[in-house]
Design an enzyme around this catalytic site. Structure first.
Site, PDB file in Angstrom:
ATOM      1  N   LYS A 166       0.799  -1.234   0.000  1.00  0.00           N
ATOM      2  CA  LYS A 166       0.000   0.000   0.000  1.00  0.00           C
ATOM      3  C   LYS A 166       0.834   1.287   0.000  1.00  0.00           C
ATOM      4  CE  LYS A 166      -4.294  -1.622   2.101  1.00  0.00           C
ATOM      5  NZ  LYS A 166      -5.258  -1.386   3.182  1.00  0.00           N
ATOM      6  N   ASP A 221     -10.208   3.203   2.257  1.00  0.00           N
ATOM      7  CA  ASP A 221     -10.414   2.518   3.550  1.00  0.00           C
ATOM      8  C   ASP A 221     -11.170   3.387   4.561  1.00  0.00           C
ATOM      9  OD1 ASP A 221      -9.231   0.093   2.904  1.00  0.00           O
ATOM     10  OD2 ASP A 221      -7.234   0.733   3.541  1.00  0.00           O
TER      11      ASP A 221
END
Ligand code: NAP
Length: 289
Positions: A73, A109
């Protein structure tokens, strides 16, 4: 997902290592099939040293975009042409969209987490939140909560530095949210919960293979009017959520966050709303009860 894959089929993917535990392919392929979209989602195990060449390869193929999970990420950011403001702030990208050969990075997220609370009619504006854990998930959620107008966030973590880094990012980039950091122990947690509205577990305690663990040792510190949110979704009911239910608290597991972060990625790739209820039904069968 189309039954017949052709050269027109639009490709999406998950890059991570390992990816075998991921439910993302089930989620996206269920949604593509339900909406009869000619897309497919493929999970790939990609080791850290292979990320750059993999991304270069995806750029040349018929990919609409892809997701990133552990451990990619952060590293992905150096290979992108553009990064959204919230992803820059969070310092991580979980969704990439290819637009005219340019790769644009997003982080869905935190937004996914907020959507999961909204779905349960749990307000965030002016609320006082206690978070345990200060890893990647905690960072995206804390920053998004601050942007959504939470009044106070207390970050409790075993190690102080990552919690301080999150607090500094929030203080420097958002307004109106007071952030404090303390060491995670039962004494600090008990004191913090006296005035909190929402408690969020952002550690792996309680997840599959650690089912007997909880961030709370004595459940009597949980007030009935506290909302207890656990990012863990497997098992569906963690020890923490059971403790909360015993005390009459509203409880919510991590499945909603997982689905909604996916729904935001799905929208970026297809322009369509993910059929969230259909996807949830499919995924419920995959959780440990
Ligand atoms: P991460 O970056 O590895 O961070 C883990 C955090 O948990 C760190 O703050 C770590 O503290 C703390 N921690 C780990 N073991 C602990 C222990 N035994 N006691 C106390 N604290 C402990 O992980 P992450 O990506 O943020 O994920 C955290 C959890 O959220 C995982 O269970 C993950 O599956 C879940 N998650 C769910 C979703 C969803 O969509 N529902 C999305 C992302 C993550 P230190 O800093 O001291 O090591």
């Amino acid at each position: 997902m189309n039954q017949l894959i052709t050269s027109n089929t639009k490709l999406t993917a998950l890059l991570g290592y390992p990816v075998k535990q991921s439910l993302s392919a089930l989620m996206h392929n269920t949604a593509f099939a339900y909406l009869n979209l000619d897309y497919i989602y493929i999970p790939f195990d990609i080791e850290q040293e292979d990320l750059q060449t993999t991304v270069a390869g995806l750029k040349t193929l018929n990919f609409t975009g892809f997701n990133l999970t552990m451990p990619h990420k952060q590293e992905i950011m150096q290979y992108l042409d553009e990064i959204s403001e919230e992803a820059k702030l969070i310092g991580a990208v979980n969704t990439v969209v290819k637009e005219n050969s340019r790769l644009i990075g997003y982080n869905t997220d935190g937004k996914g987490y907020i959507a999961s609370l909204k779905e349960e009619k749990i307000p965030v504006k002016n609320q006082k939140v206690v978070m345990v854990g200060a890893g990647g998930a905690a960072k995206s959620i804390a920053i998004q909560l601050a942007m959504e107008g939470v009044e106070k966030i207390l970050l409790l973590n075993r190690t102080i530095e990552p919690a301080e880094e999150i607090a500094n990012t929030i203080t420097q980039n958002t307004r109106g949210c007071g952030v404090k950091v303390q060491e995670f122990n039962q004494n600090n947690l008990q004191k913090a919960l006296k005035e909190a509205n929402i408690l969020i577990n952002c550690t792996p305690l309680g997840m599959y293979s650690m089912e007997d663990r909880s961030i709370i040792e004595d459940e009597s510190i949980l007030r009935k009017d506290l909302v207890i949110s656990d990012l863990v979704y497997n098992p569906a009911e963690t020890k923490l959520l059971r403790q909360g239910k015993n005390r009459g608290c509203k409880t919510i597991n991590g499945l909603g966050m997982l689905i909604w972060q996916g729904a935001f990625a799905f929208k970026l790739w297809t322009g369509k709303d993910m059929p969230v209820d259909v996807v949830r039904e499919k995924m419920l069968g995959r959780q440990v009860k």
